[in-house]
Design an enzyme around this catalytic site. Structure first.
Site, PDB file in Angstrom:
ATOM      1  N   GLU A 306       9.949 -21.727 -27.628  1.00 46.74           N
ATOM      2  CA  GLU A 306      10.778 -22.683 -28.368  1.00 46.74           C
ATOM      3  C   GLU A 306      12.272 -22.549 -28.052  1.00 46.74           C
ATOM      4  OE1 GLU A 306       8.067 -23.142 -32.375  1.00 46.74           O
ATOM      5  OE2 GLU A 306       9.510 -21.503 -32.349  1.00 46.74           O
TER       6      GLU A 306
HETATM    7  C1  ACM Z   1       5.643 -19.195 -31.995  1.00 48.07           C
HETATM    8  O1  ACM Z   1       4.853 -19.454 -32.919  1.00 48.07           O
HETATM    9  N1  ACM Z   1       6.872 -19.683 -31.999  1.00 48.07           N
HETATM   10  C2  ACM Z   1       5.240 -18.378 -30.877  1.00 48.07           C
END
Ligand code: ACM
Length: 532
Positions: A306
């Site tokens: 992310e």
């Molecule tokens: C995640 O759940 N951001 C790996």
């Protein structure tokens, strides 16, 4: 008769006699390296049940021996400690006594763990009449773990020790600590004191911050090692770094950006910039400060997930250089699946979490209407790229650590009602509302091969890791409420080779609640199970 063991063993045979454990029965250690595991076993049996084994007596014999294990194949996958530790064991209960053996101390510990579970299931008035049985067993995968977020809520060392106890009871062998994120930094880096002096201060909202001192981490790592659990550190980069920027503002981008979630919170779009030399002295300082604190781990988890707001080329450049720095320090790389978008090596482990089905659910009006309008396009773009992560990882020759959200994200709400009405308020409150609720049955009704397109062989898989994120989890009780009874299911997926049959699993799981009560662990009393 099916023994109430979780994870289900590879082979079992039972007979009609019994051997009674407790009272005058004790443990005979035939190999000196088993003194520790035997002492641990005696202590664990006492904590699990009211059965006390006397130290000086005979009845249970443990030894290092590799005979009679060939009917179980060695584990697939990779070990987090990169040790050559065969976990296969043999447990024989006859009318005369019990023998547990395997080629390593770890194998004998796994065998004694099966014996622990049998004693707890049969304990009555300080004695346990065990059925005569022969178990020849070993894991399907070498890496079986739990990823634990200690940032969004900081969990004190004694809480982490309780989690390690749970891992040990279910033959899980990795605790992956998610030590850094936007809301806090939880590990000391001696050359960068502001990370803990400033970066550790907060958590989500007004929850207290904190960090593990080097002494506390050394104690945790040793506590885990005594239970054959390897602690793997995660330093999440280049995204999820707001705590870094609060500690060292000079590392932050010139212009800070974020997506407003409309509820008083926002998602930062700020990342570590690989073009800036000072970022690389920071990353090197962090690796040099963190790696020595985790001597058992052959791996460093570099996050990689992310990295919103970052160009793909910059993300790939960041991952590639960080991975090279980890390898240069003699360690291997594990990262969330987004690292597969970089040019990684076949030794790097890719942790699969984003499932294609989540992209489908975002097209669903009911789901998309719950998301802030500014966030939906960010997530949809992220999920579209994620569809290529597994094929890319496999093309690099990398193997996968499986953490599919729909099965192994333990911060998903519990789907079934509790059989205790007093737990319903907690069930409705804890768990990320964005995730589809997961039942106990969902947790075991899947196979590691077949969970995602292109993964059809154990040779592509390192192992299985559940994950628990703590945005909605604020106390140790809430943490345990989400871990139990799910953790045994994750362990079964990582260890057992045969598909799990639900009625059989439900009947094996039910008696485990007596151990959880004895241990004073909080657990969700799912109405799917007829609890003992
Ligand atoms: C995640 O759940 N951001 C790996």
């Amino acid at each position: 008769m099916n023994l109430p063991l979780i994870p289900a063993p590879a082979t079992t045979a039972t007979a009609d006699e019994t051997f009674v454990v407790g009272g005058t029965v004790g443990v005979v250690v035939q190999s000196p390296e088993l003194a520790g595991p035997a002492a641990r076993f005696i202590e664990d049996v006492r904590l699990d049940s009211d059965v006390v084994l006397s130290r000086e007596a005979t009845g249970i014999t443990v030894l290092i021996d590799s005979t009679g294990l060939d009917e179980v194949a060695p584990a697939a996958g990779l070990r987090a400690d990169n040790a050559n530790a065969d976990e296969r064991y043999r447990l024989e209960i006859t009318g005369e006594g019990v023998r547990v053996w395997g080629p390593t101390a770890e194998a004998v510990h796994r065998g004694l763990t099966s014996l622990r579970q049998l004693i707890a299931a049969h304990a009555q008035d300080g004695l346990a009449a065990l059925p005569t049985a022969r178990v020849v067993d070993g894991p399907r995968f070498a890496w079986r773990g739990l990823s634990m977020d200690v940032v969004r809520t900081f969990h004190a060392p004694d809480v982490v020790r309780r989690v390690i106890d749970m891992l040990s009871l279910y033959k899980l062998n990795v605790l992956h600590l998610h030590l850094t994120d936007d809301q806090g930094w939880r590990v000391e880096v001696p050359s960068r004191p502001m990370l803990t002096d400033v970066g550790a201060k907060g958590a989500i909202g007004d929850r207290p911050g904190g960090y593990y001192t080097q002494d506390e981490l050394a104690e945790l790592v040793a506590y885990a090692a005594e239970r054959f659990v390897t602690v793997v550190p995660e330093i999440d980069m280049p995204g999820h770094t707001t705590a870094v920027f609060s500690a060292y503002p000079e590392l932050a981008p010139a212009e800070l950006r974020s997506v407003d979630l409309g509820n008083g919170t926002s998602i930062p779009l700020n990342t570590l910039d690989p073009e800036r030399p000072e970022i690389w002295s920071f990353v090197e300082d962090v690796l040099d400060g963190v790696i020595p604190q985790f001597p058992q781990s052959a791996y460093v988890h570099i996050g990689g997930d992310e990295a919103w707001g970052m160009a793909d080329e910059a993300h790939a450049a960041f991952v590639e250089r960080t991975a090279a720095l980890v390898r240069a320090r003699g360690k291997r790389v594990v990262g969330w699946q987004e690292i597969a978008r970089a040019s990684i090596s076949s030794d790097d482990v890719v942790q699969y979490w984003l499932e294609p089905r989540q992209l489908d659910s975002m097209d669903d009006d009911a789901v998309s209407s719950t998301l802030p309008p500014d966030l939906l396009p960010v997530l949809v773009e992220h999920m579209k790229k994620a569809e290529q992560d597994v094929p890319r990882a496999l093309a690099h020759g990398s193997r996968l650590l499986l953490s599919p959200v729909s099965r192994l994200y333990f911060d998903s709400p519990h789907a079934a009602e509790s059989s205790d009405p007093a737990q319903e308020e907690l069930r409705k409150r804890v768990g990320l509302p964005f995730y589809t609720p997961i039942s106990v049955r969902d947790g075991i009704d899947w196979n590691p091969t077949g969970i995602t397109p292109g993964v059809d062989s154990d040779a592509q898989i390192v192992g299985v890791e559940a994950a628990i994120w703590c945005e909605t989890i604020t106390t140790p009780e809430e943490l345990e409420f989400m871990l139990l009874p799910r953790l045994p299911g994750a362990s079964e997926k990582g260890w057992s080779r045969t598909p799990t049959d639900w009625p059989d699993y439900a009947s094996r799981l039910a008696p485990h609640s007596t151990t959880w009560r004895h241990r004073d662990w909080t657990w969700f009393q799912s109405s799917e199970i007829d609890w003992a």
